[in-house]
Scaffold this motif. Structure first.
Motif, PDB file in Angstrom:
ATOM      1  N   LEU A 135      -2.233 -48.001  -6.869  1.00 19.43           N
ATOM      2  CA  LEU A 135      -2.444 -48.799  -8.071  1.00 19.43           C
ATOM      3  C   LEU A 135      -1.352 -49.837  -8.261  1.00 19.43           C
ATOM      4  CD1 LEU A 135      -3.507 -45.908 -10.465  1.00 19.43           C
ATOM      5  CD2 LEU A 135      -4.971 -47.668  -9.485  1.00 19.43           C
ATOM      6  N   PHE A 136      -0.106 -49.460  -7.908  1.00 21.61           N
ATOM      7  CA  PHE A 136       1.026 -50.349  -8.173  1.00 21.61           C
ATOM      8  C   PHE A 136       1.743 -50.792  -6.913  1.00 21.61           C
ATOM      9  CE2 PHE A 136       0.217 -48.398 -12.120  1.00 21.61           C
ATOM     10  CZ  PHE A 136       0.782 -49.153 -13.126  1.00 21.61           C
ATOM     11  N   VAL A 184     -10.823 -41.855  -3.342  1.00 17.10           N
ATOM     12  CA  VAL A 184     -11.644 -42.948  -3.868  1.00 17.10           C
ATOM     13  C   VAL A 184     -10.769 -44.152  -4.220  1.00 17.10           C
ATOM     14  CG1 VAL A 184     -13.124 -43.669  -5.760  1.00 17.10           C
ATOM     15  CG2 VAL A 184     -13.450 -41.425  -4.698  1.00 17.10           C
ATOM     16  N   VAL A 185      -9.657 -43.882  -4.918  1.00 13.73           N
ATOM     17  CA  VAL A 185      -8.790 -44.998  -5.311  1.00 13.73           C
ATOM     18  C   VAL A 185      -8.225 -45.710  -4.085  1.00 13.73           C
ATOM     19  CG1 VAL A 185      -6.625 -45.625  -6.430  1.00 13.73           C
ATOM     20  CG2 VAL A 185      -8.199 -44.062  -7.561  1.00 13.73           C
ATOM     21  N   LEU A 186      -7.792 -44.931  -3.099  1.00 15.66           N
ATOM     22  CA  LEU A 186      -7.161 -45.557  -1.934  1.00 15.66           C
ATOM     23  C   LEU A 186      -8.156 -46.374  -1.109  1.00 15.66           C
ATOM     24  CD1 LEU A 186      -4.547 -42.949  -0.700  1.00 15.66           C
ATOM     25  CD2 LEU A 186      -4.229 -44.982  -2.089  1.00 15.66           C
ATOM     26  N   VAL A 187      -9.409 -45.986  -1.183  1.00 14.09           N
ATOM     27  CA  VAL A 187     -10.409 -46.783  -0.470  1.00 14.09           C
ATOM     28  C   VAL A 187     -10.505 -48.160  -1.125  1.00 14.09           C
ATOM     29  CG1 VAL A 187     -12.876 -47.051  -0.044  1.00 14.09           C
ATOM     30  CG2 VAL A 187     -11.754 -44.884   0.465  1.00 14.09           C
ATOM     31  N   LEU A 192      -1.383 -42.423  -5.046  1.00 11.95           N
ATOM     32  CA  LEU A 192      -2.211 -43.105  -6.021  1.00 11.95           C
ATOM     33  C   LEU A 192      -1.443 -44.248  -6.668  1.00 11.95           C
ATOM     34  CD1 LEU A 192      -4.989 -42.611  -7.216  1.00 11.95           C
ATOM     35  CD2 LEU A 192      -3.930 -41.233  -8.991  1.00 11.95           C
ATOM     36  N   GLY A 193      -0.189 -43.982  -7.007  1.00 16.53           N
ATOM     37  CA  GLY A 193       0.593 -44.989  -7.727  1.00 16.53           C
ATOM     38  C   GLY A 193       1.138 -46.054  -6.797  1.00 16.53           C
ATOM     39  N   GLY A 194       1.289 -45.736  -5.529  1.00 21.52           N
ATOM     40  CA  GLY A 194       1.961 -46.681  -4.632  1.00 21.52           C
ATOM     41  C   GLY A 194       3.314 -46.097  -4.298  1.00 21.52           C
ATOM     42  N   LEU A 195       3.558 -45.925  -2.999  1.00 26.09           N
ATOM     43  CA  LEU A 195       4.741 -45.194  -2.556  1.00 26.09           C
ATOM     44  C   LEU A 195       6.060 -45.789  -3.013  1.00 26.09           C
ATOM     45  CD1 LEU A 195       4.054 -44.127   1.104  1.00 26.09           C
ATOM     46  CD2 LEU A 195       5.010 -42.730  -0.709  1.00 26.09           C
ATOM     47  N   ASP A 196       6.056 -47.083  -3.314  1.00 28.33           N
ATOM     48  CA  ASP A 196       7.340 -47.704  -3.613  1.00 28.33           C
ATOM     49  C   ASP A 196       7.474 -48.086  -5.074  1.00 28.33           C
ATOM     50  OD1 ASP A 196       5.468 -49.625  -3.615  1.00 28.33           O
ATOM     51  OD2 ASP A 196       6.422 -50.912  -2.112  1.00 28.33           O
ATOM     52  N   SER A 197       6.653 -47.498  -5.918  1.00 21.51           N
ATOM     53  CA  SER A 197       6.685 -47.932  -7.304  1.00 21.51           C
ATOM     54  C   SER A 197       6.930 -46.769  -8.262  1.00 21.51           C
ATOM     55  CB  SER A 197       5.354 -48.603  -7.651  1.00 21.51           C
ATOM     56  OG  SER A 197       5.150 -48.599  -9.038  1.00 21.51           O
ATOM     57  N   PRO A 198       8.087 -46.753  -8.931  1.00 14.92           N
ATOM     58  CA  PRO A 198       8.355 -45.686  -9.896  1.00 14.92           C
ATOM     59  C   PRO A 198       7.299 -45.661 -11.004  1.00 14.92           C
ATOM     60  CG  PRO A 198      10.335 -46.979  -9.502  1.00 14.92           C
ATOM     61  CD  PRO A 198       9.226 -47.679  -8.791  1.00 14.92           C
TER      62      PRO A 198
END
Ligand SMILES: Nc1ncnc2c1ncn2[C@@H]1O[C@H](COP(=O)(O)OP(=O)(O)OP(=O)(O)O)[C@@H](O)[C@H]1O
Ligand SMILES: [Mg+2]
Lengths: 298, 261
Positions: A289-290, A280-283, A231-237
């Motif tokens: 998100l980041f 839903v978010v990933l679609v 949800l947050g983005g794999l590369d974003s703390p």
């Protein structure tokens, strides 16, 4: 209103522990593009170590530090022995390897600590609460939120301000170029695994304080943290923490409001809900998100 | 002094790519290494910088000596620490790091306290970069990225700078600019080994040149001599920019995976 606040605070605390697990994913992904499925097992090891240390008389803060340190070292050793020789293979091979690592670690943890539950100690009165805006918030919740905030700040400084942070980001984008400019890529990986292990231990300790017990299944929380990371983005703390918090709150709100409405059918709806929300978010935003798309300019 | 003696390199245990290459770069000298696609130029640089093993390449014979010390088997970090820095083919800057972070990455193995000062010095040398110091390097133009790649290599404070086709894909005016930069770096006492297909540019900058063909040195002489050499003239100088470009487009070999041994 009071129920809503109550659930929100507990949700933030729960989300904070998800966030800590998610940060561990991010640090490894960010340096090596490997998705570490053993993150939950580091959490178990950290939590069990904590119970062993405190029950043998080590003061809580020192026990936490030692548990983080030892779990971190375990991460670094596993990286060096198991993964390093295979670096250069497609990253999905390494990711699959971490599934086996997870299996081995879980088995080892059960052999060492048994499958029974153990009490997770708190440094503050177990049932102590503070009143915030009329809602009762447990010290445990506050502790989890503070730990998450501190960890996030540390990650930010690490990635943005430290030398090893530059090394990790450079390595993640182009391993050969990183080697070429003199970055000791192996040591960068080792450090990433150390940090991931230590953060997982921190998450495990706080997570264990909610049910107040530790048992091997605690590690499955990692699967609940996956949606947080994606949800947050794999590369974003920052994304990992935001994702974790959102999921924690949604999970408890769903549990408090939606589950009862669904009757017996809704018993575990809140656990599925996180995944539904993630999809839903990933679609809408495939990189989370980041998460950032690669900068490509030719 | 860099001294490569009778070097043989094999990829994947079977493909013999360098067949006994000898080459020398004296302290402070600028040497050009010419050769067409697939001649083995990049392979030779990899043998110096320790990057062969990640390509499943291996030195099977010969030696790479730097100031009397054998470099074979040393980790790339150690080689950079000993004063050998490189600008890789296709620049390979870190696109999502800022310009400044790219420079800091170039100084990664340094332990002294002058890294910050050197960042400022490089930004002064390359004013195009100074204005972009906090923006992601991936947004720089091709020419700017090449400058950044050179600046990043200089951050290691090298005594020898290896450059792999720095003119690749640049407009003639930028090629000239890059040549100027390499010349001035060399004038400051840094030895240069310049790999190029653009022979005119390389022989302008270099004192001495080698021509590599299918893994063997087929010509070797002063830049002057090579410029006058008929074969070199026909083959390398005769090709216009157009010809060179289509040559390059044929080049498919590009492996950019992740490795480490
Ligand atoms: N990793 C590898 N595995 C197998 N063969 C390789 C590998 N890298 C290069 N080669 C082969 O070695 C030969 C020399 O390649 P090299 O990249 O050194 O040439 P080059 O002179 O740098 O060419 P270019 O001008 O196209 O960059 C080529 O035939 C190439 O196909
Ligand atoms: Mg090449």
């Amino acid at each position: 209103m009071e129920k809503l606040l109550q659930l929100t605070f507990s949700g933030l605390a729960l989300g904070g522990t998800y966030a800590l697990v998610a940060l561990g994913f991010v640090v490894i992904y960010r340096s090596s593009q490997v998705f570490n499925f053993a993150q939950g097992e580091f959490l178990i090891v950290g939590a069990f170590l904590m119970t062993t240390l405190t029950s043998s008389g080590v003061p809580w803060p020192a026990a936490l530090l030692v548990a983080m340190l030892v779990t971190g070292l375990l991460g670094a050793v596993i990286e060096r022995v198991v993964l390093r020789p295979l670096v250069g293979r497609p990253t999905f091979v390494l990711a699959i390897l971490t599934i086996f690592i997870a299996f081995l670690m879980r088995t080892a943890a059960v052999l060492i600590w048994g499958a029974d539950t153990r009490a997770m100690p708190s440094p503050w009165p177990r049932d102590g609460t503070l009143s915030v805006l009329g809602a009762r918030v447990t010290y445990n919740s506050i502790g989890a939120m503070v730990a998450t905030a501190v960890a996030l700040l540390a990650f930010f400084l690490l990635f943005r301000r430290s030398k090893i942070g530059i090394g990790m980001r450079a390595t993640a984008t182009d391993q050969e170029a990183a080697l070429g400019v003199g970055i000791p890529v192996g040591r960068v990986f080792g450090t990433a695994w150390f940090i991931a292990g230590a953060t997982a231990a921190l998450g495990g300790v706080f997570l264990g304080m909610f049910p107040r017990v530790v048992e091997p299944n605690l590690g499955f929380v990692a699967f609940r943290a996956f949606p947080a990371v994606l949800l947050g983005g794999l590369d974003s703390p920052a994304g990992a923490v935001t994702g974790g918090l959102i999921l924690g709150v949604l999970e408890l709100l769903a549990q408090g409001y939606v589950n009862p409405a669904l009757g017996s059918f809704g018993q575990n709806f809140h656990e599925v809900f996180a995944y539904m929300f993630m999809i839903v978010v990933l679609v809408v935003r495939p990189y989370g998100l980041f998460g950032r798309r690669d900068i490509e300019r030719v | 002094m860099l001294e490569i003696g009778n070097l043989e390199v094999v990829y994947n245990k079977v493909v013999l790519v360098l067949r006994g290459v000898s080459l020398r770069v004296e302290d402070g000298q600028a040497v050009a290494l010419l050769g067409s696609n697939g001649a083995g130029k990049t392979t030779l640089l990899r043998a110096v910088t320790g990057l062969l093993s990640i390509h499943d390449g291996e030195i099977t014979k010969g030696a790479v000596e730097w100031n009397g010390e054998r470099l074979e088997g040393l980790a790339p970090t150690e080689i950079v620490r000993r004063g050998v820095a490189q600008v890789m083919e296709r620049r390979r800057i870190f696109p999502d790091l800022t310009v400044e972070e790219n420079l800091l990455a170039g100084a990664y193995q340094r332990r002294d306290g002058e890294v910050r000062a050197d960042v400022e010095a490089q930004l002064e040398r390359f004013p195009v970069l100074a204005g972009r110091r906090s923006s992601a390097a991936g947004y720089l133009s091709g020419g700017e990225q090449q400058m950044l790649a050179i600046a990043r290599a200089l951050m290691a404070r090298p005594k020898l700078l290896l450059l792999d086709e720095p003119s690749l894909g640049l407009a003639p005016k930028l090629v000239e600019e890059v040549a100027g930069v390499i010349g001035s770096v060399n004038a400051e006492g840094v030895a240069v080994l310049l790999v190029e297909q653009n022979a005119a540019m390389a022989l302008d900058v270099a004192d001495h040149g080698y021509v590599l063909e299918t893994g063997r040195v087929v010509h070797d002489g002063t830049a002057e001599e090579l410029r006058e050499d008929r074969d070199v003239k026909d083959f390398y100088l005769g090709l216009g920019a157009e010809g060179r470009k289509s040559f390059r487009e044929v080049k498919h070999y590009h492996r950019r995976k992740r490795w480490l041994s």
